[in-house]
Every structure is written in structure tokens, then in C-alpha cells.
Design an enzyme around this catalytic site. Structure first.
Site, PDB file in Angstrom:
ATOM      1  N   GLU A 100       4.439  -6.538   6.208  1.00  0.00           N
ATOM      2  CA  GLU A 100       3.892  -7.864   6.481  1.00  0.00           C
ATOM      3  C   GLU A 100       4.674  -8.634   7.540  1.00  0.00           C
ATOM      4  O   GLU A 100       4.228  -9.687   8.001  1.00  0.00           O
ATOM      5  CB  GLU A 100       3.836  -8.676   5.175  1.00  0.00           C
ATOM      6  CG  GLU A 100       2.776  -8.140   4.213  1.00  0.00           C
ATOM      7  CD  GLU A 100       2.729  -8.890   2.903  1.00  0.00           C
ATOM      8  OE1 GLU A 100       3.714  -9.577   2.568  1.00  0.00           O
ATOM      9  OE2 GLU A 100       1.702  -8.784   2.218  1.00  0.00           O
ATOM     10  N   GLU A 131      13.077  10.065  -6.666  1.00  0.00           N
ATOM     11  CA  GLU A 131      14.010   8.966  -6.918  1.00  0.00           C
ATOM     12  C   GLU A 131      15.379   9.458  -7.366  1.00  0.00           C
ATOM     13  O   GLU A 131      16.365   8.727  -7.300  1.00  0.00           O
ATOM     14  CB  GLU A 131      13.450   8.008  -7.965  1.00  0.00           C
ATOM     15  CG  GLU A 131      13.446   8.550  -9.389  1.00  0.00           C
ATOM     16  CD  GLU A 131      13.065   7.469 -10.395  1.00  0.00           C
ATOM     17  OE1 GLU A 131      13.905   7.167 -11.247  1.00  0.00           O
ATOM     18  OE2 GLU A 131      11.941   6.943 -10.327  1.00  0.00           O
TER      19      GLU A 131
END
Length: 320
Positions: A100, A131
Site C-alpha cells: 500500500e 516459517e
């Protein structure tokens, strides 16, 4: 992994299970053990009340967050990048915040980066095991060719995720600025980073579902970091997004509105200024308020390193 190794890692007293048992974000709430028997409205009220506590937990960390922002802005002013690194929900929130920044602040490609364990595919679908790899984080950061002016923010609700901790360890060893954002006190991630931020939101409504309060807290903190860093870099004028990238009709209309709010000018003058500056909002404001032409506005902004207030002050000095 051998069968013995798997058994050791899952040992109830010494392995990962024991680590999870000690995490606030993984704690079981007996008072919510029969939440599924409540009415929908009761569950909604309970969940909303839980969420209401998150801003307070963030507020407790504001001095640490502000110190991190000042350090990040100083490095980005020298050309450094802001890199988020996380897995699962934490990784997705980092990718969201990074994605964004270009339309909101007209950041350059690669200036704000979101890394998620398992790569871009993991944004939509879980990549099992990613992860757990500090080596994968090192490989992802190696591909970015980190410099000492870059910042790496490891994001992990538990504060123990190997990918996030590994990213911070790798970045710090190479002289980059490091921030560790977790939702548990005394986390390995905060300890590994130069700036440790621990937003302790307490046990989740659904045991261990850190996409809830922990995820909300992480989003709030990344909002603070990216927004205030961009304010410090001159990407705003007051509370106006003067560096936004007008890539569609809505944003072009917003550009005109921002110029109007900043200058009080009429439609014709606004259109002329935007035309003279190739649609650059910040430069158009400078044309109107500074009484300069498009090329002069671009030059003043370049000299002021993009800070509109400084460019306006210089334009006023030049007119005297």
C-alpha cells in the site's frame, strides 16, 4: 527429521509444546470454554470487547515505536529500504503494508518490501514448514542485497518464529537496522533486534488464533511505522497525501481535491497546475502557493529532498 528428533521437538516438557505453553498468545481461556453455546450477538460483543483492548496495549509501546521510526526514517532518508519479514498472518500483514505504500506515498519500487516465509504464494495459501527456516529468511534477504541503510522488521506474534528471528539475526549481522515486533513479553525476536517492540494483547478468543488480537496489534503498529516514517520523509503536507500516485480515476479526483484543500484554488487553476507538473500533486501545490512554474517547482522539491514545506519556504525567499 528423524523420529527421535520429532519426538524431542514435541516433548511436553522440553520441546515446542512447552514453548507454546509459556506464550501468552497461546494461553487457554477457561471463561470462554463454552463460547460456542452463546448467541451470535453475545459472541460478537465478547469479541469486540477483546479487540477494544488492543489499542491500549499498543499505546504502552509507543515510546519504543517512536524511537524505531526515527531510526528508520534517518536511514530511509539516505536511500535505505524498509523490509518486513514474517510468516503466516504476520507475513501477510507485512506484505499488505508494503503493497500500500506505492499508491499512498509514491514510494519507489522496492523501497518498502514485504517478505513472507514461502514466498508470494504463501500470501494466499499456507506453505508448510517455511516459517521454521531461518535459512530461508537469510536466502530471501541475501537476494535483496541488504545495505547498512536498510531496515528489517521481523514480525511474529509468538516472537519465536524462526523465519522472523532468522531475518533479524541475518540483517543485524550485516549492519542493517533491526526491529522485532511480537505480542509476547521476553521474546527471542525482541531480544535479537536493536529495537524490540512487544505488544502484549493477552490470550486470544480462540486459543492460539493469533490472526485475531495479535494480528490487529501488528497491523496497528505497522500502520504507525510506515505512516509516520513517510511523514518524516516529507511524503505528506499536513495530513494530506501529497505524494499519492494517481493511477486511476478515483485517485485523479483525489489529487484535485488534495490540491484544492492545500491551496484553496479554483478548478481551472488546479487543472493548469497539475498539467504543468505532469499530475504531480506536491509540485502542483508548489506552483500555486509558491508562484513558480512547473520546472522550477520540480527543482525546488529536489533541492528540498521532497519536503514541500521547505520548498515553499525557499520559494518565498526567492520572491523577496
Amino acid at each position: 527429521m528423524t523420529a527421535d528428533a520429532a519426538t524431542d521437538s514435541d516433548h511436553p516438557r522440553t520441546g515446542l509444546r512447552a514453548q507454546l505453553d509459556g506464550l501468552t498468545t497461546e494461553a487457554f481461556r477457561p471463561d470462554l470454554a463454552e463460547i460456542d453455546r452463546r448467541t451470535t450477538l453475545e459472541i460478537a460483543r465478547t469479541m469486540n470487547a477483546e479487540d477494544a483492548a488492543v489499542p491500549t496495549a499498543v499505546a504502552a509501546q509507543l515510546p519504543r515505536i517512536a524511537a524505531a521510526i526515527d531510526a528508520i526514517a534517518a536511514r530511509m532518508a539516505r536511500g535505505g529500504r524498509l523490509v518486513y519479514a514474517g510468516a503466516g498472518t504476520a507475513g501477510r500483514i507485512g506484505v499488505l503494508d508494503a503493497s500500500e505504500c506505492p499508491p499512498t506515498f509514491n514510494t519507489a519500487p522496492g523501497q518498502v518490501v514485504g517478505l513472507i516465509a514461502g514466498g508470494p504464494a504463501a500470501v494466499l495459501r499456507s506453505v508448510e514448514g517455511a516459517e521454521d527456516s531461518a535459512e530461508l529468511a537469510a536466502a530471501d534477504l541475501t537476494a535483496l542485497e541488504l545495505t547498512r541503510d536498510d531496515t528489517v522488521i521481523g514480525v511474529s506474534a509468538s516472537g519465536r518464529t524462526p523465519y522472523a528471528v532468522g531475518a533479524v539475526d541475518f540483517a543485524r549481522a550485516r549492519g542493517a537496522l533491526t526491529v522485532g515486533l511480537s505480542c509476547n513479553a521476553g521474546s527471542a525476536l525482541a531480544a535479537a533486534a536493536e529495537h524490540g517492540i512487544e505488544v502484549v494483547v493477552g490470550p486470544e478468543l480462540l486459543t492460539g488464533s493469533t490472526r485475531l488480537k495479535a494480528g490487529t496489534a501488528q497491523k496497528l503498529v505497522l500502520n504507525l511505522i510506515s505512516t509516520i516514517t513517510m511523514i518524516r520523509l516529507g511524503k505528506t503536507y499536513g495530513n494530506l497525501m501529497v505524494d499519492l500516485r494517481a493511477s486511476n480515476e478515483k485517485l485523479r479526483a483525489r489529487s484535485r481535491r488534495i490540491v484544492a484543500l492545500a491551496t484553496g484554488a479554483g478548478d481551472e487553476e488546479i487543472e493548469a497546475a497539475l498539467t504543468a507538473t505532469g499530475g504531480e500533486v506536491k509540485a502542483a501545490i508548489l506552483v500555486i502557493l509558491g508562484g513558480v512554474d512547473g520546472p522550477a517547482a520540480a527543482g525546488l522539491l529536489s533541492a528540498a529532498r521532497g519536503h514541500l514545506r521547505a520548498a515553499l519556504a525557499e520559494a518565498a525567499t526567492t520572491r523577496r
